[in-house]
Design an enzyme around this catalytic site. Structure first.
Site, short mmCIF file in Angstrom:
data_model
loop_
_atom_site.label_atom_id
_atom_site.label_comp_id
_atom_site.label_asym_id
_atom_site.label_seq_id
_atom_site.Cartn_x
_atom_site.Cartn_y
_atom_site.Cartn_z
N SER A 129 0.56 -1.24 0.14
CA SER A 129 0.13 -0.04 -0.13
C SER A 129 0.82 1.25 -0.08
CB SER A 129 -0.89 -0.10 1.08
OG SER A 129 -1.61 1.17 1.30
N TYR A 153 -1.84 0.00 10.34
CA TYR A 153 -2.35 -0.51 9.08
C TYR A 153 -0.96 -0.54 8.20
CZ TYR A 153 -3.67 -0.94 4.02
OH TYR A 153 -3.64 -1.09 2.85
N LYS A 157 1.85 -3.25 6.57
CA LYS A 157 2.37 -3.35 5.17
C LYS A 157 3.88 -3.36 5.09
CE LYS A 157 -1.69 -4.53 3.43
NZ LYS A 157 -2.03 -5.83 2.76
#
Ligand code: WQD
Length: 343
Positions: A129, A153, A157
């Site tokens: 991402s 988050y 990643k």
């Protein structure tokens, strides 16, 4: 890759996963889906079967953390490569549930690596991402720009990318391509497949706009009008979900170019502000969309735009669908599926 190639798609019932399944099936791949339906519904895969030249070979409803169940999937199918989408992906939620985000996103990835190694599967496309770039002031961003994740988050990643890079250093023959996508939006042109947020009030701007246009929400709150951008609203690099799906198929086809870990941005290179997106959506739906400019959303950054040059040079490919196509396809899906997929 050889003609009859079997690809295991984790999270294959999700927004990007389901569109990628259509792309793979339409290009002759055999597809095995693993999904726990925590952020998707089986109806998406029924639509995949309806759209694609062929249905997925098999669908397994399992949690990646269930290692015995995952191992059995690899026992049952001769998997040639894996595309790993399954993850939790809401920035705001990750701040509230950091343990769950690291458990699902990092733990799920290492559980998958366990099963891959134990079954001699060494090819992986990983869903990463642009959020790992954090509060980047630079526009556009290249893969060489530093990762500065600002929430669990994005950090999960970034951690997965580091784990995968180290696995490639220590386990011979592993080939991994990590794709850092920017803002996937839109829907399959058939109107049968699209983005179906689980919440009545979507987090992301495109499904929110679609529901305002459909009269299901009163207006769009534009989060911040005082950013250092042309019109003061947030700028993002919106990329059509079918371009994202095509990018994953190409990544699959370039896994054998070399062993080791490579990272690519997946974006258009074009920045669009919230007000520009709203204007494009108004053109697509043919009606005015009420909005009001409100305070900034905590955690948002002013601008995130990709430099797509690395993919263009490596794969001789760039995105083909512009903002009007993204809005047109998103609106068609909303109109044909006012309540999402049948349960
Ligand atoms: C876009 C713009 C908001 C909602 C997403 C995913 C994230 C990652 C990157 C995959 C911002 C503004 C939004 C609204 C608004 N994808 N906005 N009103 O935050 O860029 O992140 O793409 O890894 O997982 O969440 O996307 O659609 O929420 O916001 O004004 O009601 O729209 O401020 O400028 P974001 P978004």
């Amino acid at each position: 890759m050889p003609a009859r190639t079997t690809v295991l798609v984790t999270g294959g019932a999700g927004f990007i996963g389901s569109h990628t399944c259509v792309e793979l099936l339409d290009h002759g791949y055999d597809v095995v889906v693993v999904d726990d339906y925590s952020n998707s519904v089986p109806g998406a895969l029924e639509r995949v079967a309806k759209i694609a030249a062929r249905p997925p070979v098999a669908v397994h409803e399992i949690d990646l953390l269930d290692r015995r169940a995952l191992s059995r999937v690899f026992d049952e199918h001769r998997v040639d490569a894996v595309i790993h989408f399954a993850a939790r992906k809401a920035v705001g939620e990750s701040v509230e549930l950091p343990v769950e985000y690291y458990d699902t996103n990092v733990g799920g990835t290492t559980a998958l690596l366990h099963a891959m190694r134990d079954h001699g599967v060494h090819r992986l496309v990983f869903s990463s991402s642009c959020s790992i770039y954090g509060d980047a002031t630079k526009v556009p961003l290249t893969e060489a720009d530093p990762a500065r994740p600002t929430n669990p988050y994005a950090a999960s990643k970034w951690l997965c990318e580091q784990v995968l890079a180290d696995i490639c250093r220590h386990l011979a023959g592993f080939s991994v391509l990590a794709l850092r996508y920017f803002n996937p939006v839109g829907a399959h042109p058939s109107g049968l497949l699209g983005e179906v947020p689980r919440k009545a009030v979507p987090n992301n701007v495109m499904p929110y706009l679609a529901r305002v246009a459909a009269g299901r929400l009163p207006r769009l709150s534009v989060f911040g009008g005082d950013y250092p951008t042309a019109d003061g609203t947030g700028v993002r690099d919106y990329i059509h979900v079918m371009d994202v799906a095509e990018g994953h198929r190409l990544a699959l086809e370039h896994l054998d170019d070399e062993v080791g870990m490579r990272v690519f941005n997946l974006g258009t290179g074009r920045g669009t502000s919230v007000l520009e997106l709203l204007a494009a959506f108004q053109r697509a739906c043919g009606r005015p969309i009420p909005y009001e400019v409100t305070d900034r959303r905590p955690g948002d950054v002013p601008a995130l735009v990709a430099d797509p040059g690395a993919v263009a040079r490596a794969w001789n490919w760039s995105t083909a669908r512009d903002l009007d196509v993204m809005c047109r396809d998103a609106w068609r899906f909303q109109e044909l599926n006012p309540s999402g997929y049948p349960n």
